[in-house]
Design a protein around this motif. Structure first.
Motif, mmCIF file in Angstrom:
data_model
loop_
_atom_site.group_PDB
_atom_site.id
_atom_site.type_symbol
_atom_site.label_atom_id
_atom_site.label_comp_id
_atom_site.label_asym_id
_atom_site.label_seq_id
_atom_site.Cartn_x
_atom_site.Cartn_y
_atom_site.Cartn_z
ATOM 1 N N TYR A 54 1.011 -7.105 5.055
ATOM 2 C CA TYR A 54 1.509 -6.051 5.940
ATOM 3 C C TYR A 54 2.229 -6.634 7.161
ATOM 4 O O TYR A 54 3.286 -6.149 7.563
ATOM 5 N N GLN A 107 -7.361 -7.329 15.754
ATOM 6 C CA GLN A 107 -6.487 -6.311 15.150
ATOM 7 C C GLN A 107 -6.259 -6.607 13.669
ATOM 8 O O GLN A 107 -6.096 -5.691 12.860
ATOM 9 N N ASP A 130 -8.506 -8.043 11.719
ATOM 10 C CA ASP A 130 -9.743 -7.596 11.066
ATOM 11 C C ASP A 130 -9.732 -6.080 10.885
ATOM 12 O O ASP A 130 -10.204 -5.568 9.871
ATOM 13 N N ALA A 131 -9.200 -5.379 11.895
ATOM 14 C CA ALA A 131 -9.140 -3.915 11.807
ATOM 15 C C ALA A 131 -8.296 -3.487 10.606
ATOM 16 O O ALA A 131 -8.634 -2.539 9.892
ATOM 17 N N LEU A 132 -7.209 -4.193 10.360
ATOM 18 C CA LEU A 132 -6.364 -3.888 9.188
ATOM 19 C C LEU A 132 -7.138 -4.141 7.896
ATOM 20 O O LEU A 132 -7.102 -3.335 6.968
ATOM 21 N N GLU A 133 -7.840 -5.270 7.853
ATOM 22 C CA GLU A 133 -8.601 -5.631 6.650
ATOM 23 C C GLU A 133 -9.694 -4.598 6.365
ATOM 24 O O GLU A 133 -9.900 -4.217 5.222
ATOM 25 N N ILE A 134 -10.367 -4.149 7.429
ATOM 26 C CA ILE A 134 -11.433 -3.150 7.274
ATOM 27 C C ILE A 134 -10.884 -1.872 6.653
ATOM 28 O O ILE A 134 -11.522 -1.223 5.846
ATOM 29 N N MET A 135 -9.648 -1.529 7.034
ATOM 30 C CA MET A 135 -9.045 -0.299 6.496
ATOM 31 C C MET A 135 -8.621 -0.459 5.035
ATOM 32 O O MET A 135 -8.189 0.495 4.413
ATOM 33 N N GLY A 136 -8.713 -1.698 4.523
ATOM 34 C CA GLY A 136 -8.315 -1.920 3.130
ATOM 35 C C GLY A 136 -6.859 -2.319 2.992
ATOM 36 O O GLY A 136 -6.269 -2.191 1.915
ATOM 37 N N ILE A 137 -6.289 -2.776 4.100
ATOM 38 C CA ILE A 137 -4.880 -3.189 4.072
ATOM 39 C C ILE A 137 -4.823 -4.714 3.963
ATOM 40 O O ILE A 137 -5.564 -5.400 4.663
ATOM 41 N N ASN A 138 -3.947 -5.200 3.090
ATOM 42 C CA ASN A 138 -3.759 -6.656 3.009
ATOM 43 C C ASN A 138 -3.003 -7.069 4.272
ATOM 44 O O ASN A 138 -1.783 -6.897 4.372
ATOM 45 N N SER A 139 -3.751 -7.590 5.243
ATOM 46 C CA SER A 139 -3.170 -7.829 6.573
ATOM 47 C C SER A 139 -2.029 -8.843 6.538
ATOM 48 O O SER A 139 -1.017 -8.665 7.223
ATOM 49 N N GLU A 168 0.839 -1.203 0.000
ATOM 50 C CA GLU A 168 0.000 0.000 0.000
ATOM 51 C C GLU A 168 0.868 1.244 0.000
ATOM 52 O O GLU A 168 0.617 2.192 -0.725
#
Lengths: 246, 252
Positions: free
Chosen positions: A130, A116, A118-127, A22
């Protein structure tokens, strides 16, 4: 057939890691943090293990040298080759699988069960990318240096122990470590180390990332990460030795 | 506005959602209520794409979210803020870095601009001088407020809150509820809150969706709740003797 399920899921997990980051600056920061964590953070245990490992190899080699026709410089040769070819890359990787592998699995596992990830995924980050990619790159970059340090300290530990115990002279040991040295052995050891670094980080991250439940499951993931990393290290140790050295 | 149509989801052959449909209006606090295990968290996770639906459709304004693949959803996700049950703050980052995280990832703002935005969001959730604290140094209520600040930092169009009051004392719960209500109205966000806190239902619920036995059981406004004769809903809302007596006497 459980292993087939895990193999398939591991493959999908690895496929998800290969993406365009990202933001490179964020990944760079993560990478720096992991380099410091894996490298500097492991030096203590690596140094301690290497010195004592070298010392034991030297003393045991002398103990087994019963033929008076074999020169004492052979102790240096045996210690050097054992440390370079096997003990530093493989033993250190097993030690690092315990230290770093469990830490990766528990860190990512805890993030998973506390949402946490899931929080990354919600933001549109490939958890997965990352969290895991910087760890893989960092381990593959820093482990070879750690193993080189381990080789040096192992050989040094052997020299100190041999001389202090009076079982081999300093001159014999130094002559031994210089005799018929094959530089490719170092290359081979580093190839093994990089492979093991990949195994430790991906297997541990895989177990952490697929943790479901609570604290108990995080502990189980951490244990599984160390067990499976260690088994794979031993299998790949044999395969690489067979492929490259024979 | 978010529209869901006939959402169904099952896990290992066990149906968790059975054809749930509803519409959640912009600028309103839409509550999804239901007992533990009724399927409301799964419904929320389906709506944000953390869990893929088996059948049905999820529409964000004029776009069908459920038809998009992971890559196509990415720009959408940056318009979604979510407050998780436990806060889901990143343990390794302090409060400031937690709130700044989405801004670091997806904006080209300068550090000063980002810090101003972080302070603005933290002030909105009534937190000052906590930027340097780590999540482990925060109370439950503070964690929830930081999570709300992080969720609103990138100016989302849609805000999801999964049981924002769980584990909080009644006074702090009211603070969190009012905060969600104020933010929704001030920034004209489509807010969906999962809760089984009856105070939230009575205080901030503009629209209420009652999920029972994994399906939509009842839907309406707060005024409708007080008049309804739906047995399951009444049993759920007015579960305690005190609440039943209050309803009987018409004090609400």
């Amino acid at each position: 057939m459980n292993w087939l399920f895990h193999l398939g899921r591991y493959w999908i997990f690895m496929k998800d890691l290969i993406i365009k980051p990202e933001k490179f600056s964020i990944y760079r920061k993560q990478l720096t943090r992991e380099l410091d964590n894996f490298g500097y953070g492991s030096l203590g245990i690596v140094a301690l293990t290497s010195v004592f490992m070298g010392a034991v190899i030297t003393i045991q080699t002398v103990y087994n040298l019963v033929n008076p026709l074999v020169p004492l410089s052979a102790v240096g040769i045996v210690a050097r080759d054992s440390i370079i070819l096997e003990f530093s890359p493989t033993m250190m990787s097993l030690v690092l699988a315990g230290k770093i592998g469990s830490s990766i699995a528990s860190e990512i596992g805890t993030m998973k069960v506390t949402e946490q990830v899931d929080a990354l995924e919600i933001m549109g980050i490939n958890s997965s990318a990352y969290l895991v990619l910087p760890k893989i790159v960092a381990a593959m970059v820093i482990f070879p240096f750690v193993v080189l340090i381990s080789m040096f300290l192992g050989i040094l530990g052997g020299w100190i122990a041999g001389v202090l115990a009076g079982v081999v002279s300093s001159a014999d040991y130094i002559k031994g470590i210089q005799d018929s040295f094959v530089p490719f052995n170092i290359v081979f050891a580093l190839i093994k180390t990089i492979t093991f670094a990949f195994i430790i980080t991906t297997v541990s991250a895989y177990h952490g990332y697929h943790t479901e439940g609570g604290a108990l499951e995080v502990g189980k993931s951490s244990t599984s990460a160390v067990v499976y990393s260690s088994i794979l290290i031993l299998i790949f140790d044999y395969l690489l030795t067979q492929l490259i050295l024979t | 506005m978010i529209e869901i149509k006939d959402i169904a989801k099952s896990f290992n052959g066990r149906q968790i959602l059975k054809g749930v449909s509803s519409t959640f209006e912009t600028g309103h606090v839409n509550l999804v209520i239901g007992g533990s295990g009724s399927g409301k968290t799964v419904l929320m996770k389906c709506m944000v794409g953390l869990v893929e639906i088996d059948t049905g459709e999820i529409k964000y304004d004029d776009k069908i979210f459920s038809n998009l693949d992971r890559k196509e959803r990415k720009p959408f996700r940056q318009e979604i803020g979510m407050v998780f049950q436990g806060g889901a703050l990143f343990d390794s980052l302090n409060v400031e870095k937690n709130v700044m995280f989405p801004l670091n990832m997806f904006t080209s703002m300068s550090f000063e601009e980002k810090r101003d935005r972080v302070n603005f969001c933290l002030k909105h959730v009534n937190l000052v001088n906590v930027n340097h604290l780590t999540p482990s140094e925060l109370s439950g209520g503070m964690k929830k407020r930081v999570a709300i600040a992080r969720a609103i930092a990138p100016n989302p169009k849609y805000l999801f809150c999964d049981e924002p009051n769980s584990g909080l004392d009644p006074q702090t719960s009211i603070v969190i509820d009012n905060l969600i209500k104020d933010i929704t109205e001030e920034f004209n966000i489509t807010t969906i809150v999962n809760t089984h806190d009856m105070n939230s239902v009575l205080e901030i619920g503009d629209k209420i969706l009652f999920v029972h036995k994994w399906e939509k059981w009842w839907e309406g406004t707060i005024e409708d709740i007080l008049k309804t004769d739906n047995k399951e809903l009444n049993d759920f809302i007015f579960a305690s003797k005190l609440a039943k007596n209050i309803k009987k006497t018409g004090l609400i």
